[in-house]
Design a protein around this motif. Structure first.
Motif, mmCIF file in Angstrom:
data_model
loop_
_atom_site.group_PDB
_atom_site.id
_atom_site.type_symbol
_atom_site.label_atom_id
_atom_site.label_comp_id
_atom_site.label_asym_id
_atom_site.label_seq_id
_atom_site.Cartn_x
_atom_site.Cartn_y
_atom_site.Cartn_z
ATOM 1 N N ARG A 80 -14.448 34.980 -10.802
ATOM 2 C CA ARG A 80 -13.165 35.100 -11.500
ATOM 3 C C ARG A 80 -13.375 35.292 -12.998
ATOM 4 O O ARG A 80 -12.623 36.024 -13.654
ATOM 5 C CB ARG A 80 -12.313 33.864 -11.233
ATOM 6 C CG ARG A 80 -11.634 33.873 -9.871
ATOM 7 C CD ARG A 80 -10.839 32.624 -9.632
ATOM 8 N NE ARG A 80 -11.683 31.538 -9.153
ATOM 9 C CZ ARG A 80 -11.282 30.277 -9.036
ATOM 10 N NH1 ARG A 80 -10.062 29.951 -9.416
ATOM 11 N NH2 ARG A 80 -12.101 29.356 -8.562
ATOM 12 N N SER A 81 -14.394 34.643 -13.552
ATOM 13 C CA SER A 81 -14.683 34.821 -14.975
ATOM 14 C C SER A 81 -15.160 36.239 -15.258
ATOM 15 O O SER A 81 -14.758 36.850 -16.264
ATOM 16 C CB SER A 81 -15.748 33.801 -15.415
ATOM 17 O OG SER A 81 -15.300 32.474 -15.202
ATOM 18 N N TYR A 82 -15.998 36.781 -14.380
ATOM 19 C CA TYR A 82 -16.431 38.175 -14.539
ATOM 20 C C TYR A 82 -15.250 39.135 -14.402
ATOM 21 O O TYR A 82 -15.203 40.184 -15.060
ATOM 22 C CB TYR A 82 -17.519 38.511 -13.521
ATOM 23 C CG TYR A 82 -18.905 38.150 -13.974
ATOM 24 C CD1 TYR A 82 -19.459 38.747 -15.108
ATOM 25 C CD2 TYR A 82 -19.662 37.227 -13.283
ATOM 26 C CE1 TYR A 82 -20.730 38.415 -15.539
ATOM 27 C CE2 TYR A 82 -20.944 36.883 -13.705
ATOM 28 C CZ TYR A 82 -21.475 37.482 -14.835
ATOM 29 O OH TYR A 82 -22.734 37.150 -15.263
ATOM 30 N N ALA A 83 -14.291 38.786 -13.549
ATOM 31 C CA ALA A 83 -13.105 39.632 -13.406
ATOM 32 C C ALA A 83 -12.330 39.700 -14.720
ATOM 33 O O ALA A 83 -11.830 40.768 -15.109
ATOM 34 C CB ALA A 83 -12.214 39.098 -12.291
ATOM 35 N N TRP A 84 -12.239 38.585 -15.419
ATOM 36 C CA TRP A 84 -11.565 38.592 -16.719
ATOM 37 C C TRP A 84 -12.354 39.398 -17.741
ATOM 38 O O TRP A 84 -11.766 40.017 -18.637
ATOM 39 C CB TRP A 84 -11.344 37.160 -17.204
ATOM 40 C CG TRP A 84 -10.123 36.543 -16.612
ATOM 41 C CD1 TRP A 84 -10.062 35.618 -15.604
ATOM 42 C CD2 TRP A 84 -8.770 36.819 -16.972
ATOM 43 N NE1 TRP A 84 -8.764 35.302 -15.317
ATOM 44 C CE2 TRP A 84 -7.943 36.024 -16.144
ATOM 45 C CE3 TRP A 84 -8.178 37.653 -17.906
ATOM 46 C CZ2 TRP A 84 -6.559 36.058 -16.234
ATOM 47 C CZ3 TRP A 84 -6.792 37.684 -17.999
ATOM 48 C CH2 TRP A 84 -5.994 36.895 -17.173
ATOM 49 N N MET A 85 -13.677 39.411 -17.625
ATOM 50 C CA MET A 85 -14.478 40.253 -18.513
ATOM 51 C C MET A 85 -14.159 41.729 -18.274
ATOM 52 O O MET A 85 -14.088 42.516 -19.223
ATOM 53 C CB MET A 85 -15.966 39.967 -18.288
ATOM 54 C CG MET A 85 -16.400 38.565 -18.680
ATOM 55 S SD MET A 85 -18.130 38.223 -18.295
ATOM 56 C CE MET A 85 -18.951 39.353 -19.431
ATOM 57 N N VAL A 86 -13.954 42.094 -17.013
ATOM 58 C CA VAL A 86 -13.603 43.480 -16.693
ATOM 59 C C VAL A 86 -12.211 43.818 -17.229
ATOM 60 O O VAL A 86 -11.969 44.911 -17.753
ATOM 61 C CB VAL A 86 -13.666 43.704 -15.168
ATOM 62 C CG1 VAL A 86 -13.137 45.082 -14.801
ATOM 63 C CG2 VAL A 86 -15.091 43.519 -14.669
#
Length: 249
Positions: A80-86
């Motif tokens: 989910r944190s990587y999704a926010w980075m995207v």
């Protein structure tokens, strides 16, 4: 950990004395406290209406809302944190959408900011606010609202004078859960935050990387003491103990 915090290299409180004179610690502690307060307020503002809907919807729609609330738990916090980075990157979905709409000429810096940390943490911690509040709202006798309406109260008056006061134990439990979890959050701020958004958990990890175990243990003990103090304060609020026990069951 507690023993290591007073072993530097002899048994003493030198690490704690150094802590009281460290401006970096006070700055990081303030950033951590401020972030936890903002995240808690954000989850409360977004979570209370969802909990209210969850408590008053019919069984079918309520089950669907509950699935949507619990759906993030099925995905790793790291993912989910990587999704926010995207989403928030310079060439992420938000910047690309704004540029395609002609609203911006150059990418906006969204990633590695305080706003990115707060948005991502609110998204991840939102279920911890919704579930305790919904649990309490479902226990409120509907006859109380009908009686208030029968005595002439408007829908807003029923909510303000009946529903909201009776839901305070759930609000307190949700605030406690989100605030305490925010104090020790590490993965999300590390990925989406910037150098000016260092939280206490990140400072502890930095000291561990520097092999400064005694000072890292001292920081950890300080965070633990602050968390326990807040838990003790919240436990004194009426109804919080029972609601928190049922919410974490």
């Amino acid at each position: 950990m507690l023993l290591r915090s007073v072993d530097s290299p002899h048994w003493s409180l030198e690490n704690y004395r150094q802590l009281t004179q460290d401006p970096v610690f006070f700055q990081v502690f303030w950033i951590t406290l401020r972030t936890a307060l903002i995240v808690t307020a954000g989850t409360l503002l977004l979570g209370y209406p969802v909990a209210l809907a969850l408590a008053h919807l019919r069984r079918g729609p309520a089950a669907l809302v509950l699935v949507l609330v619990l759906l993030p738990f099925w995905t790793s916090v790291l993912v989910r944190s990587y999704a926010w980075m995207v989403l928030l990157g310079r060439h992420g979905l938000i910047n690309e959408a704004l540029a395609a709409a002609g609203l911006i000429d150059a990418p906006i810096k969204l990633l590695n900011t305080s706003l990115a940390v707060q948005l991502a943490m609110i998204h991840i911690l939102l279920p911890y606010m919704i579930l305790p509040i919904a649990s309490v709202l479902k226990q409120i006798d509907p006859a109380l609202s009908r009686a208030a309406a029968g005595l002439g109260a408007t829908p807003l008056g029923v909510f303000r004078q009946v529903v909201l006061p009776l839901s305070m134990p759930g609000v307190a439990a949700g605030v406690l859960l989100v605030f305490v979890l925010s104090l020790g959050f590490y993965i999300t701020p590390m990925l989406v935050g910037g150098p000016r958004d260092m939280l206490l958990s990140m400072l502890i990890a930095q000291q561990v990387d520097l092999i400064n175990w005694p000072y890292a243990a001292c920081l950890s003990a300080t965070l633990l003491a602050a968390t326990l103090a807040m838990l003790a304060a919240f436990q004194r609020l009426p109804g919080v103990r029972n609601v928190l026990r049922s919410a974490t069951r």
